[in-house]
Design a protein around this motif. Structure first.
Motif: not given
Length: 107
Positions: A8-18, A20-24, A44-48, A50-54
């Motif tokens: 689960a923590r790997l999935a959260i970290a992965w979504e955070a990376c995604q 970050s890349e979308a924002a960049r 927005l989709q990446a943030a959603e 990430y939030a859903a995974t957390v």
């Protein structure tokens, strides 16, 4: 850390990376209105995601099915996250394997 928690923590970290890349990719001053909206939608989709995974993790609603890729390849996922963090460090003194060094030893 349990195996399920690690996944689960790997999935959260992965979504955070995604996220970050979308924002960049959105940090630009050019583009037509449609392109700007498309970039905003990607962020927005990446943030959603990430939030859903957390939320799934913190509310204990995660299932192994949600993290199938992580379950099959946790070491590869962790190595990818290690590489990402090392490429994006900003004066931080990171461990050479900041994510994979935190995974529990396989049994």
């Amino acid at each position: 850390m349990t195996s399920e928690e690690s996944l689960a923590r790997l999935a959260i970290a992965w979504e955070a990376c995604q996220l970050s890349e979308a924002a960049r990719a959105a940090v630009r001053i050019d583009g037509e209105p449609d392109e700007l909206l498309a970039r905003a939608n990607e962020v927005l989709q990446a943030a959603e995601r990430y939030a859903a995974t957390v939320h799934a993790f913190t509310s204990h609603q995660t299932t192994e099915r949600q993290f199938t890729w992580w379950h099959n390849n946790p070491e590869e996922a962790a190595a990818d996250l290690d590489d990402w963090l090392l490429r994006h460090q900003d004066g931080e003194n990171l461990d050479p394997a900041p994510i994979s060094s935190q995974l529990p030893e396989p049994h």
